[in-house]
Write a protein that holds these residues in place. Sequence first.
Motif, short mmCIF file in Angstrom:
data_model
loop_
_atom_site.label_atom_id
_atom_site.label_comp_id
_atom_site.label_asym_id
_atom_site.label_seq_id
_atom_site.Cartn_x
_atom_site.Cartn_y
_atom_site.Cartn_z
N THR A 191 41.04 47.84 35.12
CA THR A 191 40.29 47.49 36.33
C THR A 191 39.06 46.66 35.98
O THR A 191 38.75 45.67 36.65
CB THR A 191 39.89 48.75 37.09
OG1 THR A 191 41.05 49.48 37.48
CG2 THR A 191 39.08 48.40 38.33
N VAL A 192 38.35 47.05 34.92
CA VAL A 192 37.17 46.27 34.52
C VAL A 192 37.58 44.86 34.10
O VAL A 192 36.92 43.88 34.46
CB VAL A 192 36.42 47.00 33.38
CG1 VAL A 192 35.32 46.10 32.80
CG2 VAL A 192 35.81 48.29 33.90
N ASP A 193 38.67 44.75 33.32
CA ASP A 193 39.15 43.41 32.93
C ASP A 193 39.48 42.57 34.16
O ASP A 193 39.16 41.38 34.22
CB ASP A 193 40.40 43.54 32.05
CG ASP A 193 40.09 44.12 30.67
OD1 ASP A 193 38.92 44.08 30.26
OD2 ASP A 193 41.04 44.61 30.03
N CYS A 194 40.15 43.19 35.12
CA CYS A 194 40.51 42.48 36.34
C CYS A 194 39.27 42.00 37.09
O CYS A 194 39.18 40.81 37.46
CB CYS A 194 41.35 43.41 37.23
SG CYS A 194 41.71 42.72 38.86
N LEU A 195 38.34 42.88 37.34
CA LEU A 195 37.16 42.52 38.13
C LEU A 195 36.29 41.50 37.41
O LEU A 195 35.70 40.62 38.05
CB LEU A 195 36.36 43.77 38.47
CG LEU A 195 37.10 44.83 39.31
CD1 LEU A 195 36.18 46.00 39.63
CD2 LEU A 195 37.64 44.20 40.58
N ALA A 196 36.20 41.60 36.09
CA ALA A 196 35.43 40.61 35.34
C ALA A 196 36.06 39.23 35.49
O ALA A 196 35.35 38.22 35.67
CB ALA A 196 35.35 41.01 33.87
N SER A 197 37.39 39.15 35.44
CA SER A 197 38.04 37.85 35.60
C SER A 197 37.86 37.31 37.01
O SER A 197 37.63 36.10 37.20
CB SER A 197 39.53 37.97 35.26
OG SER A 197 40.25 38.69 36.24
#
Length: 691
Positions: A48-54
């Motif tokens: 989720t963090v990777d997704c939101l950062a992108s």
Amino acid sequence: MTDDRARARIAAVRDAIAANPFLRSPLATASRPPVDVIVPIHDAFDDTVDCLASVAVKTDAPFRLALINDGSRDPRVPALLAALDGAAPNVVVVDRPDNHGFVRTVNEGFRLGPASDVVILNSDTVVTPGWLARMTALAASRSDIATVTPLTNNGTICSVPSPLEDNALPEGYDVDRFAALIASVSLEIFPEVPTGVGFCMLITRRALDAVGDFDARAFGDGYGEENDFCQRAIEAGFVNLIADNAFVYHKGRGSFGPRGDDLLARNLATLAARHPRYHADVARVCAAHPLRPFHEYLGHALAARLESRQSVRARVLHMLHHGGGTEKHARDLAATDDPGVRNYVLVSHGHALDVDEYHAGRRLRSLRFPLRAAIGPYAPAPEAGYRDALATVCRTLEIDLVHVHHLMHHTLDIASVAAARGIPYVMTLHDYYTVCPSYTLLDPDGRPCGACLDPGHRGTPESCLKALGQPASYLHDYQQAMAAFLRGAARLFVPNIRVRDIVSARYPELRDTMTVIEHGHRPAPDGPRARRPIERDGRARLDVAVIGALDVHKGSSVLRDLLRANRRRETTFHLYGTAPDPDLTPAERDRGGRLDGSHFVYHGPYESTEIVRRLVADGIHVGLQLAVWPETFSYTVSEFVEAGIPVIAADLGAQGERIRRCRLGWTARSGRCGGDMGKRTKRSSPAEALR
């Protein structure tokens, strides 16, 4: 409990979201409702963090971000959402401790912005630069679009490089580099498919209003709900498209974990019961995938990029219509052995642009770029669909130079596309199409017409243009447009000095810009030929051949005149090729056949690679080049010469000039072409005809 690493990651993504210009801008400043990007979250903290950062860093279109926690048990997820709540004005956080299921969570997101299009974005995805801008542009391009799905590494029919597979990223590529490659080589086919794929799917508000939400009762926690929605949308008159110019990375099943297989099996059965044709429709797409040309080209692009980009100095696009010597010349140029040049031969049929790629002497593969509207043979006026298709070709293939060989079934948008890309275009004049759409300078009856060359000519172009479905006034506008196009070319090439003289009679200001370069000719692989003796077995005979597509302007009536005039039994006429005159092309005759009183043999069509061998094997003594118009070059003359056969031709254009200059045979006066040729073949003996 949240560890130091998790806290650092949460702080970093909060800062990135706060810095996004679209998330921090007030909604009132947007000209239309921004897209709602809905991210349902159930555990999977790191994904989720990777997704939101992108999303924060790589989204370059107006949007609002809706984060909905569906009862995550990982304590880091509530901590993440608490930190992001209030990070930017256009971030909406819904943090629920109870689990409602994926489908109900998505439906809740649909209602957050009742006027907005929405994107469902799984929390196990990573978006790439331009992703949302490309998807929203496609969604706005038609009023009947329900869903738009980007390409991905793991998304069944949307998967790349290999469809229907869970793909690893290609060697040497990270997510962003692979997305950039896809955008650069995309064919922008945007195919219609039975369903979108829910890892990342844009749904238009008009489709939601017409079709309704996802069916939470039937599809529970997830899998199949987007397929059901897309099928209902099709029944309501909408379409589902794949955006083959956008890429979003998908890890796959990050939210469901091991429960995913059971959910998938159960919900696919429900889907089949509701939509009996669904699986058959999907199977047809899988068997004949509409993105197959793109998959093939992407595979080639991946292989080609293993070589150094610097090894290719230039990428040249050769543009023409189908058939004839023009296509032969363009393909001969494209088949150069130089590994520093990558050539593309683009042939327009009026309905599509077909492109063949050549490198280091080999044809590698073929691509097709459809046209939205048909382009007629005499339609140089601008046309938006053609312009967009050609721009896609040039962008996809990274073209450095456009070489125009013919404009039939093209438009003069070539100039504006080249200018927009900042590349030059050159043109070779293979006939007189730039002077008159009746490119042979003959009237409909096959007689010379000078009205298109000289505005003061006593004749009128009316009959020529009427035959093409145009008024006489069309010629003036046509020539004005052509003159401007020719002036814009970086170089103009003509294959013979006579061509320069004829074209510059109409466009005198262009005379000094034309460079004369005669066409080359690739010889047959098995060497030079020896001419067959005229006298054999004590008998004299003369075998005379005509080769090629013998239309009216190529001299079909001249051949009939020769056949009627000839009365010498030792002379046999041969035709290799095609002709619209049915008397010239019956079933193959033996040597005892006659036509118009002469011995006549029709040999049928031929391949250019075999004609020299056939001429020699059949013992041809003399070749006739019967064209009644001033040709710009003649491959048939080259083929006769390669076979060691002298040629008789009219003293017209390039064919007459070349035969006289190179001493390849004889020329006949153009006004008395048939009579003069007849004299050459009716001498007192066959041997005298060749003196």
